[in-house]
Scaffold this motif. Sequence first.
Motif, PDB file in Angstrom:
ATOM      1  N   UNK A 150     -13.416  23.210  21.583  1.00 38.15           N
ATOM      2  CA  UNK A 150     -12.620  22.189  22.263  1.00 38.15           C
ATOM      3  C   UNK A 150     -13.051  20.782  21.863  1.00 38.15           C
ATOM      4  N   UNK A 151     -14.350  20.564  21.728  1.00 38.84           N
ATOM      5  CA  UNK A 151     -14.830  19.252  21.290  1.00 38.84           C
ATOM      6  C   UNK A 151     -14.357  18.935  19.884  1.00 38.84           C
ATOM      7  N   UNK A 152     -14.349  19.939  19.010  1.00 33.45           N
ATOM      8  CA  UNK A 152     -13.850  19.724  17.643  1.00 33.45           C
ATOM      9  C   UNK A 152     -12.392  19.292  17.671  1.00 33.45           C
ATOM     10  N   UNK A 153     -11.597  19.924  18.537  1.00 32.33           N
ATOM     11  CA  UNK A 153     -10.187  19.539  18.671  1.00 32.33           C
ATOM     12  C   UNK A 153     -10.057  18.112  19.202  1.00 32.33           C
ATOM     13  N   UNK A 154     -10.860  17.780  20.208  1.00 32.05           N
ATOM     14  CA  UNK A 154     -10.836  16.441  20.789  1.00 32.05           C
ATOM     15  C   UNK A 154     -11.202  15.410  19.722  1.00 32.05           C
ATOM     16  N   UNK A 155     -12.260  15.664  19.000  1.00 35.17           N
ATOM     17  CA  UNK A 155     -12.701  14.732  17.963  1.00 35.17           C
ATOM     18  C   UNK A 155     -11.650  14.589  16.859  1.00 35.17           C
ATOM     19  N   UNK A 156     -11.023  15.693  16.500  1.00 36.16           N
ATOM     20  CA  UNK A 156      -9.973  15.646  15.489  1.00 36.16           C
ATOM     21  C   UNK A 156      -8.800  14.794  15.985  1.00 36.16           C
ATOM     22  N   UNK A 157      -8.419  14.997  17.235  1.00 38.70           N
ATOM     23  CA  UNK A 157      -7.327  14.237  17.832  1.00 38.70           C
ATOM     24  C   UNK A 157      -7.660  12.736  17.867  1.00 38.70           C
ATOM     25  N   UNK A 158      -8.917  12.423  18.084  1.00 38.86           N
ATOM     26  CA  UNK A 158      -9.363  11.029  18.119  1.00 38.86           C
ATOM     27  C   UNK A 158      -9.586  10.442  16.724  1.00 38.86           C
ATOM     28  N   UNK A 159      -9.434  11.288  15.698  1.00 35.30           N
ATOM     29  CA  UNK A 159      -9.642  10.818  14.325  1.00 35.30           C
ATOM     30  C   UNK A 159     -11.110  10.695  13.958  1.00 35.30           C
ATOM     31  N   UNK A 160     -11.954  11.439  14.644  1.00 30.48           N
ATOM     32  CA  UNK A 160     -13.388  11.414  14.381  1.00 30.48           C
ATOM     33  C   UNK A 160     -13.763  12.741  13.748  1.00 30.48           C
ATOM     34  N   UNK A 161     -14.528  12.693  12.676  1.00 27.07           N
ATOM     35  CA  UNK A 161     -14.994  13.930  12.040  1.00 27.07           C
ATOM     36  C   UNK A 161     -13.981  14.492  11.163  1.00 27.07           C
TER      37      UNK A 161
END
Length: 161
Positions: A150-161
């Motif tokens: 879920x954190x990976x998805x959140x970070x992807x959505x935020x354009x991070x990582x």
Amino acid sequence: MSTGRFEEDFAAIFRESLHRLVGFLITAGARRVDAEDAVQMAFIELARNWHSVEQPIAWVRRVSFRLWTKILGKNRLHELSESIPDSTHSDSSDELVEKSQVVQFLRRLPPLQQAVMAFAYDGCSPAETAEAMGMSPTNVRQNLHRARANLAKILHTEGIG
């Protein structure tokens, strides 16, 4: 152990871990005031049980987490609130934890995932987390896996990582 030695050892552990433990509970989803209350109550219990506690910092972490869940008046961890507390002070190191980007991302996870990530972020193994939370290590590992996804998805959505 003499009273003087107890006081020195207890004071050292208190100074060393107070802010870290409050920060840990904030990372797990606690409001700062509730985190402070739970940690202070856990240290009182530590003083009462000093001679029977082998690992005081781990013990206080576990007890403060359990006390925090009681402060919430909840019987089940999945019922925890995800509200972000309002802050009126700006110089506390605990508030820096509250406002950190890591905590803000963790607060977007479901409460159980947020809690297991807080334990992991604080350096606890799944077995230590399971003992503190009263659940199986397998359940902890599954929730860690889900939280990381879920954190990976959140970070992807935020354009991070």
